[in-house]
Design a protein around this motif. Structure first.
Motif, PDB file in Angstrom:
ATOM      1  N   PRO A 108       0.829  -1.217   0.000  1.00  0.00           N
ATOM      2  CA  PRO A 108       0.000   0.000   0.000  1.00  0.00           C
ATOM      3  C   PRO A 108       0.851   1.249   0.000  1.00  0.00           C
ATOM      4  O   PRO A 108       2.027   1.217   0.393  1.00  0.00           O
ATOM      5  N   PRO A 109       0.299   2.386  -0.455  1.00  0.00           N
ATOM      6  CA  PRO A 109       1.060   3.645  -0.475  1.00  0.00           C
ATOM      7  C   PRO A 109       1.568   4.001   0.913  1.00  0.00           C
ATOM      8  O   PRO A 109       0.860   3.885   1.909  1.00  0.00           O
ATOM      9  N   GLY A 110       2.822   4.427   0.973  1.00  0.00           N
ATOM     10  CA  GLY A 110       3.425   4.795   2.239  1.00  0.00           C
ATOM     11  C   GLY A 110       4.198   3.677   2.893  1.00  0.00           C
ATOM     12  O   GLY A 110       5.030   3.924   3.765  1.00  0.00           O
ATOM     13  N   SER A 111       3.948   2.439   2.501  1.00  0.00           N
ATOM     14  CA  SER A 111       4.660   1.289   3.086  1.00  0.00           C
ATOM     15  C   SER A 111       5.013   0.289   1.990  1.00  0.00           C
ATOM     16  O   SER A 111       4.733  -0.901   2.099  1.00  0.00           O
ATOM     17  N   LEU A 112       5.618   0.785   0.924  1.00  0.00           N
ATOM     18  CA  LEU A 112       5.983  -0.062  -0.213  1.00  0.00           C
ATOM     19  C   LEU A 112       7.180  -0.948   0.135  1.00  0.00           C
ATOM     20  O   LEU A 112       8.075  -0.556   0.886  1.00  0.00           O
ATOM     21  N   ARG A 113       7.210  -2.130  -0.459  1.00  0.00           N
ATOM     22  CA  ARG A 113       8.341  -3.043  -0.322  1.00  0.00           C
ATOM     23  C   ARG A 113       9.023  -3.157  -1.681  1.00  0.00           C
ATOM     24  O   ARG A 113       8.367  -3.392  -2.694  1.00  0.00           O
ATOM     25  N   LEU A 114      10.342  -3.020  -1.696  1.00  0.00           N
ATOM     26  CA  LEU A 114      11.104  -3.111  -2.936  1.00  0.00           C
ATOM     27  C   LEU A 114      11.601  -4.536  -3.121  1.00  0.00           C
ATOM     28  O   LEU A 114      12.348  -5.065  -2.289  1.00  0.00           O
ATOM     29  N   GLU A 115      11.171  -5.159  -4.213  1.00  0.00           N
ATOM     30  CA  GLU A 115      11.604  -6.509  -4.577  1.00  0.00           C
ATOM     31  C   GLU A 115      12.148  -6.458  -6.005  1.00  0.00           C
ATOM     32  O   GLU A 115      11.425  -6.734  -6.963  1.00  0.00           O
ATOM     33  N   PRO A 116      13.428  -6.106  -6.186  1.00  0.00           N
ATOM     34  CA  PRO A 116      13.978  -5.959  -7.539  1.00  0.00           C
ATOM     35  C   PRO A 116      13.825  -7.242  -8.352  1.00  0.00           C
ATOM     36  O   PRO A 116      14.145  -8.335  -7.885  1.00  0.00           O
ATOM     37  N   GLY A 117      13.308  -7.075  -9.578  1.00  0.00           N
ATOM     38  CA  GLY A 117      13.166  -8.224 -10.467  1.00  0.00           C
ATOM     39  C   GLY A 117      11.866  -8.990 -10.328  1.00  0.00           C
ATOM     40  O   GLY A 117      11.668  -9.992 -11.017  1.00  0.00           O
ATOM     41  N   ARG A 118      10.965  -8.535  -9.445  1.00  0.00           N
ATOM     42  CA  ARG A 118       9.676  -9.221  -9.320  1.00  0.00           C
ATOM     43  C   ARG A 118       8.945  -9.152 -10.666  1.00  0.00           C
ATOM     44  O   ARG A 118       8.751  -8.085 -11.230  1.00  0.00           O
ATOM     45  N   ILE A 119       8.563 -10.288 -11.190  1.00  0.00           N
ATOM     46  CA  ILE A 119       8.033 -10.368 -12.556  1.00  0.00           C
ATOM     47  C   ILE A 119       6.586  -9.896 -12.616  1.00  0.00           C
ATOM     48  O   ILE A 119       5.756 -10.301 -11.789  1.00  0.00           O
ATOM     49  N   ASN A 120       6.319  -9.044 -13.581  1.00  0.00           N
ATOM     50  CA  ASN A 120       4.950  -8.626 -13.874  1.00  0.00           C
ATOM     51  C   ASN A 120       4.372  -9.631 -14.862  1.00  0.00           C
ATOM     52  O   ASN A 120       4.680  -9.609 -16.060  1.00  0.00           O
ATOM     53  N   GLU A 121       3.562 -10.542 -14.367  1.00  0.00           N
ATOM     54  CA  GLU A 121       3.073 -11.639 -15.196  1.00  0.00           C
ATOM     55  C   GLU A 121       2.225 -11.154 -16.364  1.00  0.00           C
ATOM     56  O   GLU A 121       2.273 -11.743 -17.454  1.00  0.00           O
ATOM     57  N   GLU A 122       1.464 -10.109 -16.161  1.00  0.00           N
ATOM     58  CA  GLU A 122       0.605  -9.633 -17.233  1.00  0.00           C
ATOM     59  C   GLU A 122       1.428  -9.103 -18.409  1.00  0.00           C
ATOM     60  O   GLU A 122       1.097  -9.343 -19.572  1.00  0.00           O
ATOM     61  N   LEU A 123       2.504  -8.386 -18.120  1.00  0.00           N
ATOM     62  CA  LEU A 123       3.345  -7.872 -19.193  1.00  0.00           C
ATOM     63  C   LEU A 123       4.070  -8.998 -19.925  1.00  0.00           C
ATOM     64  O   LEU A 123       4.229  -8.957 -21.148  1.00  0.00           O
ATOM     65  N   PHE A 124       4.518  -9.998 -19.186  1.00  0.00           N
ATOM     66  CA  PHE A 124       5.128 -11.167 -19.839  1.00  0.00           C
ATOM     67  C   PHE A 124       4.112 -11.863 -20.731  1.00  0.00           C
ATOM     68  O   PHE A 124       4.434 -12.289 -21.853  1.00  0.00           O
TER      69      PHE A 124
END
Length: 527
Positions: free
Chosen positions: A412-428
């Motif tokens: 949620p806004p204000g408490s974002l978690r950064l996970e570099p490389g997390r795959i966006n399945e819809e774009l794939f």
């Protein structure tokens, strides 16, 4: 920019724009501007508020001021602001107010209890007012032999530190530095404290006030007003926050200064701030926010902006070497889709390059595609700050990185978690199911304008994103350093296909194209 049916982190899509929605403005559409935006008259000059001690910048709006984001005069911002600082009273009137509790010339004969309460409230307001907003103090670098350098720290690397002193830039070797202090160095800890505060299920107004006071002590003055508003969104009767913002209790409600000397109650103000005619206006460390809508949602969006800034710098600053953004970036958040000024019929939220303003709107309790567009704004200003000229980045790189960071941030806004490389399945999925894919040569020649066309739009966004994802994480991340190097060259105007080949040391793109396509197929979701 984001297509009108843009993907979100959860896979939701934006509803198509109807024919009744206002069309994009043109150079002659002043009537459209007056009826839809109501703030784009002739050319205006304003002084942009600065951050971290930078020199104020006089900005002039383009002559084609009917664009949806033309800046307003600084005087308009001041008179329309719902939160105005209490001016420090001097001389006899201050002494009289402090001893009698008669704020704003109240009637004589006030009872002693009210006098004591009024005096305490005034003293608290006079103490906190200087800490509300304003330019932070400079950073200080202490060198060996006792010499000190002051300014704005732009970049901290393992070998060197860059600092700005007005228009001058200095590079100092780390071996010469004894210590560094200042707001810029305290800011990463502030973002982490802010994230914990918004993530806490039982966050309190007192905690928000404590964070505001911590920011004031660290020199992060631009964030104090935002945090006091956060406190009031949690507890409307938080007295320290009220005093800091200059609010005064009258009867059963709080009275707030608005406009040019006018006053209204807090309850009425919340209603008035639901419309962009009288928006909320406040700042954070790196952004000037103008927004209409429910206060908790607006404040969460402001915290989200700082989180995106922190994530972007954490992932790319060391590899690219870009600088801290000196001038605050402008963001406008509209209360809903109907109030949102359309740039075209097939784009949703967008960063307007001519006026340098990000435009978005509230949807389902949060600012629509704010993370994606904030990356566009950050890339524009960091490139401009580094190369001192109007940036021109490849379209695939801009959109690919925007979707990459958007997909890597979750929560949620204000408490974002950064996970570099997390795959966006819809774009794939959009990539692998496209009827006709563009080869790598075509993708590397995408321009920003290519993403405005509805034909093949989803495929171009998907291919740009998967290419960035592949270069950063394919083959065990072997090409990540190359992407950082290419991004650094693109920041300096060298983002062509020939530069791409040079950086990645390839003569023929066919083999790299085949490897990219195979990697996407292997990592796409299996339905």
């Amino acid at each position: 920019m984001v297509p009108i049916r843009a993907r979100t982190g959860s896979g939701a899509a934006t509803a198509p724009r109807t024919a009744a929605t206002a069309t994009a403005p043109t150079a002659t559409s002043s009537a459209w501007c007056r009826t839809t935006c109501r703030r784009c008259p002739a050319t205006r000059t304003r002084v942009t508020r600065t951050r971290l001690g930078a020199t104020p910048i006089a900005r002039t709006a383009p002559t084609t001021s009917s664009s949806p984001g033309a800046p307003r005069r600084a005087t308009d911002r001041a008179t329309r602001s719902g939160i105005r600082r209490r001016r420090t009273r001097t001389g006899r009137s201050a002494r009289q107010a402090a001893t009698t509790g008669r704020i704003h010339g109240g009637p004589p004969g006030t009872r002693s209890k009210r006098r004591r309460a009024g005096s305490a409230m005034l003293e608290l307001a006079l103490f906190l007012a200087p800490l509300l907003g304003g330019d932070p103090p400079p950073d200080v670098i202490e060198l060996k032999r006792g010499r000190k350098v002051t300014g704005v720290i732009l970049f901290v690397g393992p070998e060197e530190v860059r600092i700005a002193d007005g228009s001058r830039r200095k590079t100092i070797r780390r071996s010469e530095i004894v210590s560094m202090t200042g707001p810029r160095l305290a800011w990463p800890e502030y973002v982490e404290r802010l994230r914990r505060h918004f993530a806490a299920p039982e966050a309190t107004a007192d905690q928000a006030v404590e964070l505001a006071e911590w920011c004031a002590a660290q020199g992060l003055l631009r964030d104090t007003e935002f945090l006091y508003l956060r406190a009031l969104s949690l507890d409307p009767d938080q007295e320290k926050a009220r005093a800091a913002l200059g609010h005064v209790r009258r009867g059963g409600d709080w009275v707030v200064k608005v406009g040019n000397g006018g006053r209204t109650t807090w309850r009425r103000l919340l209603e008035r701030r639901l419309d962009m005619d009288e928006p909320w206006e406040f700042s954070t460390s790196h952004f000037d926010v103008e927004a209409a809508g429910p206060l908790p949602e607006i404040l969460a969006a402001a915290a989200e902006l700082e989180e995106v800034y922190e994530a972007f710098f954490r992932l790319f600053q060391a590899g690219v070497g870009f600088h801290e953004v000196l001038a605050p970036m402008e963001v406008r958040i509209y209360p809903d889709f109907d109030a949102f000024p359309a740039l075209s019929n097939n784009l949703d939220s967008y960063f307007h390059r001519q006026t340098r303003i990000l435009h978005t709107y509230l949807r389902d309790g949060r600012a629509s595609r704010l993370q994606h567009e904030a990356v566009h704004e950050l890339m524009y200003f960091t490139a401009r700050e580094l190369d001192r000229k109007e940036p021109s980045l490849p379209g695939w790189l801009e959109e690919g990185l925007a979707d990459y960071l958007d997909s890597s941030l979750d929560g949620p806004p204000g408490s974002l978690r950064l996970e570099p490389g997390r795959i966006n399945e819809e774009l794939f999925r959009d990539h692998v199911t496209a009827r006709k894919r563009d080869d790598l040569t075509r993708v590397l020649n995408y321009q920003t304008t290519d993403f405005g066309s509805s034909t093949g739009q989803r495929r171009r966004y998907a291919e740009s994103y998967t290419l960035v994802q592949f270069l950063l994480h394919g083959a065990g991340g072997a090409r990540a350093e190359g992407l950082h190097a290419f991004l650094a060259s693109a920041y300096r105007g060298q983002g062509s296909m020939s530069h791409f080949k040079k950086v990645f040391e390839v003569r023929d793109l066919d083999d790299l194209d085949a490897e990219w396509q195979a990697w996407v197929e292997a990592n796409a979701p299996k339905d």
